[in-house]
Structures are given as structure tokens and as C-alpha cells.
Write a protein that holds these residues in place. Structure first.
Motif: not given
Length: 386
Positions: A34-44, A55-60, A78-86, A90-91
Motif C-alpha cells: 500500500l502507499p507508504g507501507i507493506t503489510l503482512s496479512v495472516r488469514s484462514r 480483522l485482528y490487531v496485535h499489541g506492542l 467470521v472470515d478471519s484476517e490478522a495483520l502485522d503492524l508496520p 512480517d511487515s
């Protein structure tokens, strides 16, 4: 703070010695530019077509792997996706080096807008909870429900056990900590994280511990690990100090989505005393208390969190049905939206002594001033979260 899950070599800036990120059975991992970032997205793969997205967002310090224990328990819902924050998982780091709560919220919004998956059932743990709160307040069109596990919302009296984590935000502290812990093995680091984040570290399986050690070894090889960690910690501290419309508590009051709050009574990073304030602040909330859980309940007691989320969906569905059945032009009785409940009737405790756990009970701008995030229309491995 969140987990011992670490970034991998699949990112452009990762060390050539780093190994590939672990993917659990049934999971997929992909990279989204995406503009300015690349995100790794984990899904099932969804259990069937037409399921609402989540969508699931992890902590520090964590990654999308922090949600690997919970996601399969919600396969039929639900249709699950979890992203790695920048800068995490893996982002790779963001191009602009912005690790503020607003910067992370902007990354979540940017992904949802580009994927066209909204509105989603949005989950957040610790720092991810603060990010999810900001997203839900500023872009209500993107959020169906909000589930916050030990969200990092401002506390005036920080717990003593959370002070070392907060000190990472101080200038020069990460370099000092790096020198101080230079001789620590990956296993020692993981044991420390587990003791801090779990209510009962004994719940971590041998396999989960081995996976976490491998992740820690990989993470320590990444050139940007400490920078991402310390700048994100600093961004969270900055968000704690903001007042007015930028305050996270003020933004919590603006959230329209039905909200599930999950707090562990043994949490050493987010004070349990904040649970009732959170329940009062989110207008349509229900509070679940886990007596034996620590900071990462979705990893420690995923069955109990899944059961609470099912109840949230059931309550939200009944509320929608009541609204749909109302005559045109009529208004709900009472001062709160249909489907919202008082804190007293929805504060529940969860008995997690059994395998699956049971629920019982009655009942614009962020850390960067002037920088709007609105971009469109209105049992596993040990982990942390902050």
C-alpha cells in the motif's frame, strides 16, 4: 506490549540471516503493498461463503500470530484476517517511520479501504486495542463490532509491573536495555515475557515455548526490531497524554459499534481497575472478566474469549431485529441506543477452570497533532500486548 512473535526475512529490510515466519496449519500469509507501507496479512480460509469479515490487531512487540489460537474457534462465524503492524511480525517498517497510535491506525484504515472488507468485526489487544478504538471512533463505517482484550487506554496510576515497559519510550533507554540484556539468551527473554504477560505461565505448552524461542532468535537478528518497539512505545505514551477530542477516552465515548471488553484480573500491564471505566466509556458495551487470565487472554483462554464474542454477536443480532421490527418514525425508549446495556447488568465473570470456559453473570486525530487518519468516507506461544 505484545508477543515474542517476530518479523521474518520475507520483508525487504530484514536481515539475510532471518528465517521465514511460522504459519500454523490452516493459515495463509500474504504481503499487501500500500502507499507508504507493506503489510503482512495472516488469514484462514472461510468455513463458507458470505461470512462477515473480521480483522485482528496485535499489541506492542507482537504479531498476527498472537491470534492464531482464537481464529480457528471463530471459523464458522467470521472470515478471519490478522495483520502485522508496520515494523512487526512480517511487515517491514513504514516508509515515514511513523509508529504513533495514529500512524498504526492509519495503516489499519488504509488496509480496510483498499481491501473493501469493511465493515469488519474489529479485534485489538493492548496497543492494538488503542489502535482499534481510534479506528472505530474515526471511521465507524468500517466497524461492525469492537472486541478489546486488555486495551491500552490511558491510566494515571500505572501498575508497578508495567513501568519497565513504559520506560522503553524514554530517549536512550532502548540502547541501555540492549546493553544490559546483551548476554540474555532467547529462552531467558521468552520466559521473562511469559511471566509478565500470562496469568499462569504454566499454560504455555512445550511446543508453544519452542516456537516462541525460535521467533525470538529470529527477531533479534532484525535491524529495525528495537526501533519499531521503542518508537511504538513512545507513540503509545504520547497518546496517553493527549487531551480534548484527541484523547483515547474521548474517542472511546464516540464509538458506535457494540463493544466487548475482556480483562484479565492477573494482568500486570493493564490495570484491571480500568475495566469499569472502559465499560462506562463505550456507550454499547459488555464487560467480561477472566479471573485467572493475564494480559493476552486470547492466547491464554481463547475458548472463553470466543464464547464471549459469540454472545456479543447474539446480542447485536437481537438488537438489530428489535430495530427492524419498530414502526417507521418511532424512537427507542430510553437514553441509550437499542442493544446497549448498563454496566451493572453486563459485567460478567468467566469461569475458566473447565477446558472451554463458561460465561456467567447477569445480565480525527491522534498522536500526531493535526494529522487526520480519516482516508475515506465517513494456548499457544507466549505473548505480550500493550
Amino acid at each position: 506490549m505484545s508477543s515474542t512473535e517476530l518479523p521474518s526475512l520475507l520483508t525487504a529490510t530484514a536481515s539475510p540471516k532471518a528465517s521465514a515466519v511460522r504459519v500454523a496449519p490452516g493459515e495463509r500469509l500474504r504481503s499487501v503493498r500500500l502507499p507508504g507501507i507493506t503489510l503482512s496479512v495472516r488469514s484462514r480460509p472461510p468455513a463458507r461463503e458470505g461470512l462477515p469479515p473480521a480483522l485482528y490487531v496485535h499489541g506492542l512487540g507482537g504479531s498476527s500470530q498472537n491470534w492464531s489460537a482464537l481464529m480457528p474457534l471463530l471459523d464458522g462465524l467470521v472470515d478471519s484476517e490478522a495483520l502485522d503492524l508496520p515494523g512487526f511480525g512480517d511487515s517491514p517498517p513504514p516508509d515515514d517511520g511513523n509508529y504513533s497510535v495514529t500512524g498504526h491506525a492509519r495503516a489499519v484504515i488504509r488496509y480496510l479501504d483498499s481491501a473493501g472488507r469493511g465493515p469488519v468485526h474489529l479485534f485489538g489487544n493492548s496497543l492494538g486495542g488503542a489502535i482499534a478504538t481510534r479506528v472505530a471512533a474515526l471511521r465507524p463505517d468500517l466497524v461492525r463490532t469492537l472486541t478489546l482484550v486488555s486495551p491500552a487506554l490511558p491510566e494515571l496510576r500505572v501498575q508497578r509491573t508495567a513501568v519497565p515497559t513504559a520506560m522503553l519510550a524514554l530517549p536512550g533507554m532502548s540502547a541501555l536495555f540492549t546493553r544490559f540484556t546483551k548476554g540474555w539468551t532467547a529462552e531467558q527473554r521468552v520466559r521473562g515475557v511469559t511471566a509478565l504477560c500470562y496469568g499462569d505461565p504454566g499454560r504455555v505448552t512445550e511446543e508453544g515455548f519452542r516456537n516462541a524461542v525460535e521467533e525470538m532468535e529470529r527477531r533479534l537478528q532484525l535491524p529495525y526490531m528495537w526501533d519499531a518497539l521503542t518508537r511504538s512505545a513512545r507513540g503509545l505514551v504520547d497518546a496517553y497524554t493527549l487531551g480534548g477530542q484527541h484523547s483515547l477516552w474521548r474517542q472511546a465515548e464516540r464509538v458506535l459499534a457494540p463493544t466487548l471488553l475482556v480483562y484479565g484480573r492477573r494482568d500486570q500491564l493493564v490495570g484491571y481497575r480500568m475495566a469499569q471505566r472502559a465499560a462506562r466509556s463505550f456507550r454499547d458495551s459488555r464487560l467480561v472478566s477472566l479471573p485467572d487470565a493475564g494480559h493476552v487472554a486470547m492466547m491464554e483462554y481463547p475458548e472463553a474469549v470466543a464464547a464471549a464474542f459469540r454472545d456479543l454477536l447474539a446480542d447485536a443480532g437481537r438488537a438489530r431485529s428489535r430495530v427492524d421490527e419498530m414502526p417507521v418514525g418511532s424512537e427507542p425508549v430510553g437514553s441509550e441506543p437499542v442493544g446497549s446495556v448498563s454496566v451493572g447488568s453486563e459485567s460478567v465473570s468467566v469461569d475458566v477452570s473447565g477446558e472451554g470456559g463458561s460465561v456467567s453473570g447477569g445480565g480525527s486525530v491522534g498522536a500526531d497533532e493535526g494529522d487526520s487518519v480519516a482516508e475515506g468516507p465517513p494456548k499457544g506461544s507466549p505473548g505480550v500486548g500493550s
